[in-house]
Write a protein that holds these residues in place. Structure first.
Motif, PDB file in Angstrom:
ATOM      1  N   ASP A   1      89.902 159.372  42.125  1.00 58.06           N
ATOM      2  CA  ASP A   1      89.198 159.691  43.561  1.00 58.06           C
ATOM      3  C   ASP A   1      88.457 160.893  43.690  1.00 58.06           C
ATOM      4  O   ASP A   1      87.546 160.736  44.567  1.00 58.06           O
ATOM      5  CB  ASP A   1      90.374 159.963  44.652  1.00 58.06           C
ATOM      6  CG  ASP A   1      91.426 158.681  44.781  1.00 58.06           C
ATOM      7  OD1 ASP A   1      90.988 157.571  45.331  1.00 58.06           O
ATOM      8  OD2 ASP A   1      92.679 158.945  44.382  1.00 58.06           O
TER       9      ASP A   1
ATOM     10  N   MET B   1      84.959 159.185  31.411  1.00 61.63           N
ATOM     11  CA  MET B   1      85.428 158.119  32.314  1.00 61.63           C
ATOM     12  C   MET B   1      84.229 157.333  33.042  1.00 61.63           C
ATOM     13  O   MET B   1      84.465 157.178  34.387  1.00 61.63           O
ATOM     14  CB  MET B   1      86.383 158.596  33.359  1.00 61.63           C
ATOM     15  CG  MET B   1      87.740 159.177  32.591  1.00 61.63           C
ATOM     16  SD  MET B   1      88.998 159.708  33.773  1.00 61.63           S
ATOM     17  CE  MET B   1      90.001 158.414  34.005  1.00 61.63           C
TER      18      MET B   1
ATOM     19  N   THR C   1      83.734 157.715  42.452  1.00 63.57           N
ATOM     20  CA  THR C   1      84.657 158.719  42.751  1.00 63.57           C
ATOM     21  C   THR C   1      83.665 159.757  43.456  1.00 63.57           C
ATOM     22  O   THR C   1      82.524 159.875  43.211  1.00 63.57           O
ATOM     23  CB  THR C   1      85.015 159.258  41.151  1.00 63.57           C
ATOM     24  OG1 THR C   1      85.771 158.175  40.535  1.00 63.57           O
ATOM     25  CG2 THR C   1      85.732 160.581  40.946  1.00 63.57           C
TER      26      THR C   1
ATOM     27  N   THR D   1      92.916 153.569  30.597  1.00 62.51           N
ATOM     28  CA  THR D   1      93.725 153.930  31.728  1.00 62.51           C
ATOM     29  C   THR D   1      93.949 152.514  32.323  1.00 62.51           C
ATOM     30  O   THR D   1      94.496 152.510  33.599  1.00 62.51           O
ATOM     31  CB  THR D   1      92.609 154.473  32.988  1.00 62.51           C
ATOM     32  OG1 THR D   1      91.250 153.748  33.060  1.00 62.51           O
ATOM     33  CG2 THR D   1      92.656 156.187  32.638  1.00 62.51           C
TER      34      THR D   1
ATOM     35  N   TYR E   1      83.211 154.300  33.033  1.00 65.43           N
ATOM     36  CA  TYR E   1      83.411 153.105  33.907  1.00 65.43           C
ATOM     37  C   TYR E   1      83.980 153.338  35.077  1.00 65.43           C
ATOM     38  O   TYR E   1      83.833 152.791  36.124  1.00 65.43           O
ATOM     39  CB  TYR E   1      84.016 152.372  32.839  1.00 65.43           C
ATOM     40  CG  TYR E   1      83.985 150.767  33.522  1.00 65.43           C
ATOM     41  CD1 TYR E   1      82.947 149.903  33.051  1.00 65.43           C
ATOM     42  CD2 TYR E   1      85.253 150.135  34.332  1.00 65.43           C
ATOM     43  CE1 TYR E   1      83.003 148.675  33.608  1.00 65.43           C
ATOM     44  CE2 TYR E   1      85.053 149.021  34.880  1.00 65.43           C
ATOM     45  CZ  TYR E   1      84.105 148.253  34.325  1.00 65.43           C
ATOM     46  OH  TYR E   1      83.976 146.792  34.858  1.00 65.43           O
ATOM     47  N   GLN E   2      84.961 154.148  35.009  1.00 69.51           N
ATOM     48  CA  GLN E   2      86.070 154.500  36.115  1.00 69.51           C
ATOM     49  C   GLN E   2      85.659 155.481  37.321  1.00 69.51           C
ATOM     50  O   GLN E   2      86.451 155.381  38.355  1.00 69.51           O
ATOM     51  CB  GLN E   2      87.339 155.071  35.677  1.00 69.51           C
ATOM     52  CG  GLN E   2      88.140 154.408  34.542  1.00 69.51           C
ATOM     53  CD  GLN E   2      87.805 154.764  33.250  1.00 69.51           C
ATOM     54  OE1 GLN E   2      86.717 155.046  32.795  1.00 69.51           O
ATOM     55  NE2 GLN E   2      88.701 154.647  32.133  1.00 69.51           N
ATOM     56  N   ILE E   3      84.323 156.049  37.184  1.00 73.53           N
ATOM     57  CA  ILE E   3      83.928 156.879  38.048  1.00 73.53           C
ATOM     58  C   ILE E   3      83.021 156.204  39.108  1.00 73.53           C
ATOM     59  O   ILE E   3      82.212 157.218  39.873  1.00 73.53           O
ATOM     60  CB  ILE E   3      83.739 158.211  37.684  1.00 73.53           C
ATOM     61  CG1 ILE E   3      82.456 158.390  36.725  1.00 73.53           C
ATOM     62  CG2 ILE E   3      84.592 159.067  37.029  1.00 73.53           C
ATOM     63  CD1 ILE E   3      81.898 159.605  36.487  1.00 73.53           C
TER      64      ILE E   3
ATOM     65  N   ASP F   1      91.085 154.224  39.732  1.00 71.11           N
ATOM     66  CA  ASP F   1      90.094 155.153  39.475  1.00 71.11           C
ATOM     67  C   ASP F   1      90.290 156.361  39.903  1.00 71.11           C
ATOM     68  O   ASP F   1      91.070 156.721  41.142  1.00 71.11           O
ATOM     69  CB  ASP F   1      88.806 154.480  40.155  1.00 71.11           C
ATOM     70  CG  ASP F   1      88.411 153.352  39.514  1.00 71.11           C
ATOM     71  OD1 ASP F   1      88.539 153.154  38.505  1.00 71.11           O
ATOM     72  OD2 ASP F   1      87.460 152.720  40.139  1.00 71.11           O
TER      73      ASP F   1
ATOM     74  N   TYR G   1      88.930 146.342  33.511  1.00 69.50           N
ATOM     75  CA  TYR G   1      89.874 147.677  33.375  1.00 69.50           C
ATOM     76  C   TYR G   1      91.144 147.200  32.403  1.00 69.50           C
ATOM     77  O   TYR G   1      91.691 148.419  32.143  1.00 69.50           O
ATOM     78  CB  TYR G   1      90.578 147.853  34.815  1.00 69.50           C
ATOM     79  CG  TYR G   1      89.584 148.361  35.846  1.00 69.50           C
ATOM     80  CD1 TYR G   1      89.493 149.633  35.617  1.00 69.50           C
ATOM     81  CD2 TYR G   1      88.714 147.859  36.450  1.00 69.50           C
ATOM     82  CE1 TYR G   1      88.598 150.530  36.536  1.00 69.50           C
ATOM     83  CE2 TYR G   1      87.890 148.476  37.413  1.00 69.50           C
ATOM     84  CZ  TYR G   1      87.729 149.890  37.340  1.00 69.50           C
ATOM     85  OH  TYR G   1      86.725 150.284  38.406  1.00 69.50           O
TER      86      TYR G   1
ATOM     87  N   HIS H   1      94.440 160.078  42.333  1.00 71.85           N
ATOM     88  CA  HIS H   1      94.194 160.240  41.028  1.00 71.85           C
ATOM     89  C   HIS H   1      93.023 161.425  40.876  1.00 71.85           C
ATOM     90  O   HIS H   1      91.811 161.138  41.336  1.00 71.85           O
ATOM     91  CB  HIS H   1      93.539 158.875  40.396  1.00 71.85           C
ATOM     92  CG  HIS H   1      93.318 158.804  38.971  1.00 71.85           C
ATOM     93  ND1 HIS H   1      92.898 157.783  38.246  1.00 71.85           N
ATOM     94  CD2 HIS H   1      93.029 160.196  38.090  1.00 71.85           C
ATOM     95  CE1 HIS H   1      92.839 158.247  36.892  1.00 71.85           C
ATOM     96  NE2 HIS H   1      92.941 159.528  36.719  1.00 71.85           N
TER      97      HIS H   1
END
Ligand code: IPE
Ligand code: IPE
Ligand code: MG
Length: 246
Positions: free
Chosen positions: A190, A205, A212, A183, A207-209, A188, A178, A20
């Motif tokens: 990458d 993003m 990352t 999403t 929450y998602q990073i 998550d 999530y 991702h």
């Protein structure tokens, strides 16, 4: 430093391709201003890079690509610039929908598109519908998107589901959240790429990073050609991700 001959698709390790990739597509305005053009010209050239990077992502084998196209804060801009961006969205879909379908790419929108101008909203809705069953790659486009806004929206939906008895408070944990994000069902990012020299996340993003890898580049988005993309991926492939372990 990369020697030019190293920056090619052949050098990307096939089994370590980021699953991702997220991109904050920034620098369109500065690109145009540097050339004495209107900011809209920068956005138009930026759209050409979107087309190029989507194609490269499919070729490399990226499974999820998230592109920040318009933030909840971008409404502060002049009306003329906003309508140019909203118009380009329609142009992009007109030009690319057939390709998205042919290449088995599913379009997913992050953000509240009900606030978009009617013509843009309709074009987006049709594209989402037509690509709904596609499997090869998910293309997330963030439109009227803000990370904090996404979290608030998910909290509200969680409360509604509690009220309806669909879930209980005890079921809510980091993973459950999530299910309430734009999403949902996706891993998550990458790798997060931010061109244009700014060293910030600008509410993308958030929450998602959490884990990352970040790649910052001084190149402005309209100049972010395939080679720049490969450079970012090659840089990512040299990193050691530990996720808190050793
Ligand atoms: C990114 O380019 C595109 C959007 C935010 C819509 P900008 O328009 O922010 O370009 P700069 O940062 O002013 O150069
Ligand atoms: C981030 O760029 C939003 C998009 C790329 C759509 P901005 O240009 O809006 O971000 P800031 O204002 O520099 O933080
Ligand atoms: Mg900007």
């Amino acid at each position: 430093m990369w020697k030019d001959k190293d920056i090619s698709i052949e050098n990307i390790l096939k089994d370590e391709v980021p699953n991702h990739i997220a991109i904050i597509m920034d620098g369109n305005g500065r690109w145009a201003e540097k050339r004495g053009l209107s900011r809209s010209n920068g956005h138009r050239e930026g759209m050409e890079r979107v087309i190029e990077i989507v194609k490269s992502s499919v070729n490399i084998g990226v499974k999820h690509l998230s592109l920040f196209a318009f933030s909840t804060e971008n409404w502060k801009r002049p009306k003329k610039e906003i309508s140019a961006i909203m118009n380009l969205l329609v142009v992009f879909i007109d030009r690319q929908l057939k390709r998205l379908v042919e290449n088995d790419i599913k379009l997913n929108i992050m953000g509240d598109i009900s606030e978009l101008p009617e013509k843009s909203r309709k074009a987006v809705e049709i594209a989402v519908k037509k690509t709904n069953n596609n499997k090869k790659m998910i293309l997330n486009i963030a439109l009227n998107y803000g990370g904090q806004n996404e979290i608030v929206y998910s909290i509200k939906k969680i409360f509604k589901d509690i009220e309806k008895g669909i879930i209980t408070i005890d079921e809510i944990n980091e993973k459950k959240v999530y299910d309430y994000l734009y999403t949902k069902g996706q891993p998550d990012p990458d790798l997060l790429i931010r061109p244009s020299g700014e060293l910030r996340i600008s509410n993308f993003m958030i929450y998602q990073i959490a884990y990352t890898e970040f790649y910052f580049s001084d190149v402005l988005w309209p100049d972010f050609v395939e080679e720049e993309y490969y450079k970012a991926i090659l840089d990512y492939q040299k990193r050691n991700r530990r996720f808190g372990g050793i």
